[in-house]
Design a protein around this motif. Structure first.
Motif, PDB file in Angstrom:
ATOM      1  N   UNK A 172      18.430  -7.497 -14.181  1.00  0.00           N
ATOM      2  CA  UNK A 172      17.912  -8.474 -13.243  1.00  0.00           C
ATOM      3  C   UNK A 172      16.596  -8.494 -13.080  1.00  0.00           C
ATOM      4  N   UNK A 173      16.935  -9.955 -11.948  1.00  0.00           N
ATOM      5  CA  UNK A 173      15.202 -11.255 -11.942  1.00  0.00           C
ATOM      6  C   UNK A 173      14.511  -9.703 -10.807  1.00  0.00           C
ATOM      7  N   UNK A 174      13.321 -10.029 -11.459  1.00  0.00           N
ATOM      8  CA  UNK A 174      12.378  -9.245 -10.729  1.00  0.00           C
ATOM      9  C   UNK A 174      11.685  -9.755  -9.604  1.00  0.00           C
ATOM     10  N   UNK A 175      11.084 -11.173  -9.768  1.00  0.00           N
ATOM     11  CA  UNK A 175      10.258 -12.367  -9.608  1.00  0.00           C
ATOM     12  C   UNK A 175       9.634 -11.326  -8.284  1.00  0.00           C
ATOM     13  N   UNK A 176       8.765 -10.224  -8.839  1.00  0.00           N
ATOM     14  CA  UNK A 176       7.361  -9.732  -7.832  1.00  0.00           C
ATOM     15  C   UNK A 176       7.728  -8.842  -7.351  1.00  0.00           C
ATOM     16  N   UNK A 177       9.105  -8.816  -6.917  1.00  0.00           N
ATOM     17  CA  UNK A 177       9.723  -7.836  -6.244  1.00  0.00           C
ATOM     18  C   UNK A 177       8.875  -6.195  -6.102  1.00  0.00           C
ATOM     19  N   UNK A 178       8.357  -5.934  -7.298  1.00  0.00           N
ATOM     20  CA  UNK A 178       7.674  -4.438  -7.847  1.00  0.00           C
ATOM     21  C   UNK A 178       6.561  -4.573  -6.953  1.00  0.00           C
ATOM     22  N   UNK A 179       5.973  -5.642  -7.090  1.00  0.00           N
ATOM     23  CA  UNK A 179       4.001  -5.761  -6.586  1.00  0.00           C
ATOM     24  C   UNK A 179       4.402  -5.864  -5.398  1.00  0.00           C
ATOM     25  N   UNK A 180       5.958  -6.295  -4.625  1.00  0.00           N
ATOM     26  CA  UNK A 180       5.794  -6.334  -3.058  1.00  0.00           C
ATOM     27  C   UNK A 180       5.360  -5.357  -2.558  1.00  0.00           C
ATOM     28  N   UNK A 181       6.800  -4.082  -3.337  1.00  0.00           N
ATOM     29  CA  UNK A 181       7.302  -3.160  -2.943  1.00  0.00           C
ATOM     30  C   UNK A 181       5.298  -2.158  -2.846  1.00  0.00           C
ATOM     31  N   UNK A 182       4.460  -2.330  -3.845  1.00  0.00           N
ATOM     32  CA  UNK A 182       3.864  -1.228  -4.018  1.00  0.00           C
ATOM     33  C   UNK A 182       2.590  -1.930  -3.037  1.00  0.00           C
ATOM     34  N   UNK A 183       2.458  -3.011  -2.915  1.00  0.00           N
ATOM     35  CA  UNK A 183       1.471  -3.521  -2.138  1.00  0.00           C
ATOM     36  C   UNK A 183       1.634  -2.811  -0.809  1.00  0.00           C
ATOM     37  N   UNK A 184       3.143  -2.423  -0.114  1.00  0.00           N
ATOM     38  CA  UNK A 184       3.725  -2.437   0.561  1.00  0.00           C
ATOM     39  C   UNK A 184       3.117  -0.988   0.835  1.00  0.00           C
ATOM     40  N   UNK A 185       3.601   0.136  -0.290  1.00  0.00           N
ATOM     41  CA  UNK A 185       2.927   1.143  -0.239  1.00  0.00           C
ATOM     42  C   UNK A 185       2.108   1.622   0.084  1.00  0.00           C
ATOM     43  N   UNK A 186       0.920   0.481  -0.707  1.00  0.00           N
ATOM     44  CA  UNK A 186      -0.894   0.867  -0.752  1.00  0.00           C
ATOM     45  C   UNK A 186      -1.088  -0.209   0.023  1.00  0.00           C
ATOM     46  N   UNK A 187      -1.240  -0.373   0.619  1.00  0.00           N
ATOM     47  CA  UNK A 187      -1.510  -1.615   1.414  1.00  0.00           C
ATOM     48  C   UNK A 187      -3.090  -2.257   1.427  1.00  0.00           C
ATOM     49  N   UNK A 188      -4.370  -0.596   0.581  1.00  0.00           N
ATOM     50  CA  UNK A 188      -5.710  -0.937   0.580  1.00  0.00           C
ATOM     51  C   UNK A 188      -5.981  -0.402  -0.792  1.00  0.00           C
ATOM     52  N   UNK A 189      -4.455  -1.037  -1.730  1.00  0.00           N
ATOM     53  CA  UNK A 189      -5.226  -0.837  -3.102  1.00  0.00           C
ATOM     54  C   UNK A 189      -5.880  -1.355  -3.537  1.00  0.00           C
ATOM     55  N   UNK A 190      -6.417  -1.235  -4.831  1.00  0.00           N
ATOM     56  CA  UNK A 190      -7.482  -2.158  -5.585  1.00  0.00           C
ATOM     57  C   UNK A 190      -6.846  -3.051  -6.444  1.00  0.00           C
ATOM     58  N   UNK A 191      -7.985  -3.781  -6.789  1.00  0.00           N
ATOM     59  CA  UNK A 191      -6.945  -4.431  -7.818  1.00  0.00           C
ATOM     60  C   UNK A 191      -7.596  -3.819  -9.433  1.00  0.00           C
ATOM     61  N   UNK A 192      -7.878  -2.967  -9.167  1.00  0.00           N
ATOM     62  CA  UNK A 192      -7.376  -1.831 -10.584  1.00  0.00           C
ATOM     63  C   UNK A 192      -6.354  -1.387 -10.624  1.00  0.00           C
ATOM     64  N   UNK A 193      -5.810  -1.094  -9.173  1.00  0.00           N
ATOM     65  CA  UNK A 193      -4.422  -0.618  -8.924  1.00  0.00           C
ATOM     66  C   UNK A 193      -3.217  -1.314  -9.356  1.00  0.00           C
ATOM     67  N   UNK A 194      -3.576  -2.303  -8.888  1.00  0.00           N
ATOM     68  CA  UNK A 194      -2.672  -3.468  -9.578  1.00  0.00           C
ATOM     69  C   UNK A 194      -2.496  -3.657 -10.442  1.00  0.00           C
ATOM     70  N   UNK A 195      -3.643  -3.715 -11.073  1.00  0.00           N
ATOM     71  CA  UNK A 195      -3.525  -3.898 -13.113  1.00  0.00           C
ATOM     72  C   UNK A 195      -2.685  -2.948 -13.515  1.00  0.00           C
ATOM     73  N   UNK A 196      -2.902  -1.962 -13.149  1.00  0.00           N
ATOM     74  CA  UNK A 196      -2.494  -0.475 -13.584  1.00  0.00           C
ATOM     75  C   UNK A 196      -0.681  -0.447 -12.968  1.00  0.00           C
ATOM     76  N   UNK A 197      -0.610  -1.227 -12.216  1.00  0.00           N
ATOM     77  CA  UNK A 197       0.559  -1.126 -12.136  1.00  0.00           C
ATOM     78  C   UNK A 197       1.214  -1.448 -13.078  1.00  0.00           C
ATOM     79  N   UNK A 198       1.447  -3.422 -12.999  1.00  0.00           N
ATOM     80  CA  UNK A 198       1.567  -4.199 -13.603  1.00  0.00           C
ATOM     81  C   UNK A 198       1.488  -3.750 -15.414  1.00  0.00           C
ATOM     82  N   UNK A 199       0.388  -3.034 -16.188  1.00  0.00           N
ATOM     83  CA  UNK A 199       0.493  -2.314 -17.164  1.00  0.00           C
ATOM     84  C   UNK A 199       1.865  -1.312 -17.822  1.00  0.00           C
ATOM     85  N   UNK A 200       1.955  -0.584 -16.599  1.00  0.00           N
ATOM     86  CA  UNK A 200       3.046   0.225 -16.096  1.00  0.00           C
ATOM     87  C   UNK A 200       4.483  -0.029 -15.993  1.00  0.00           C
ATOM     88  N   UNK A 201       4.793  -1.129 -15.964  1.00  0.00           N
ATOM     89  CA  UNK A 201       6.124  -2.022 -15.830  1.00  0.00           C
ATOM     90  C   UNK A 201       7.015  -0.894 -16.779  1.00  0.00           C
TER      91      UNK A 201
END
Length: 214
Positions: free
Chosen positions: A14-43
């Motif tokens: 299934x194509x992701x097209x950034x959906x995981x990151x979009x949903x993550x930002x919706x869940x944690x709108x104040x996420x830091x860049x380090x948090x986003x990096x962790x999400x990417x690293x743990x895909x």
């Protein structure tokens, strides 16, 4: 001979097209860049585990995970969910040749079911499982082994595991699968997948039949 193909969903079939990151930002709108990096690293890993690592509080992690699942489900319902080109045909062809197919995911069961329903794939696979059902998510081998047990296989060397992240690769290797293929349609790069120990790195799941035939 491969008797079972265990396939990841987002990024693999299934194509992701950034959906995981979009949903993550919706869940944690104040996420830091380090948090986003962790999400990417743990895909590919269990999403509740990722939130536990980030928030260090079970209540906050559960709340964020619920918000994430709701946001992702909303994106699916809005039509932002499409298959990797050729994935459905590959799966259909594998099953017609007697190879069983299992879907695994880092999402919750309800989200997995939402995705399968949106794609019309409810009956496409022989077996589906999630981290909560199997015990642990990737990079542990639990979901692969749950499919082996659930489908009555007698030998893990008859298994092929396919995913788009190093966690998928590690899960397959730890389960003892004969073929552990990384695909380049998702989060992982060729270097990352090869570095994790993939037996094959493929441009797409469309290349899987040639590997199994070879």
């Amino acid at each position: 001979m491969i008797a079972l193909a265990v396939l990841d969903m987002a990024g693999t079939t299934v194509l992701d097209d950034g959906l995981v990151e979009r949903a993550f930002h919706a869940a944690l709108p104040d996420a830091t860049p380090a948090m986003v990096d962790h999400v990417r690293a743990t895909m590919g890993q269990s999403k509740i585990t990722v939130f536990r690592d980030l928030l260090h509080d079970e209540t906050l992690a559960q709340r964020a995970n619920t918000a994430f699942e709701e946001a992702y489900a909303g994106l699916v319902d809005d039509g932002h969910c499409t298959p990797v080109p050729g994935a459905e045909q590959v799966i259909t062809d594998l099953r017609s040749r007697g190879v069983k197919v299992a879907f695994t995911t880092g999402f919750a069961r309800t989200t997995q079911e939402r995705i399968l329903a949106a794609l019309g794939w409810t009956d496409l696979a022989d077996f589906t499982t999630t981290p909560a059902q199997a015990g642990r998510g990737r990079p542990y081998p639990d979901m692969v082994l749950a499919a082996v047990l659930g489908l009555g296989l007698t030998d893990v060397r008859e298994v092929a595991v396919v995913g788009d992240t190093p966690s998928d690769v590690l899960s397959g290797l730890r389960a003892g699968a004969r073929v552990v293929a990384g695909v380049l349609t998702g989060a992982g790069t060729r270097a990352e997948l090869a570095g994790a120990g993939a037996t094959h790195v493929l441009d797409s799941i469309r290349d899987l039949p040639a590997v199994l035939e070879g």
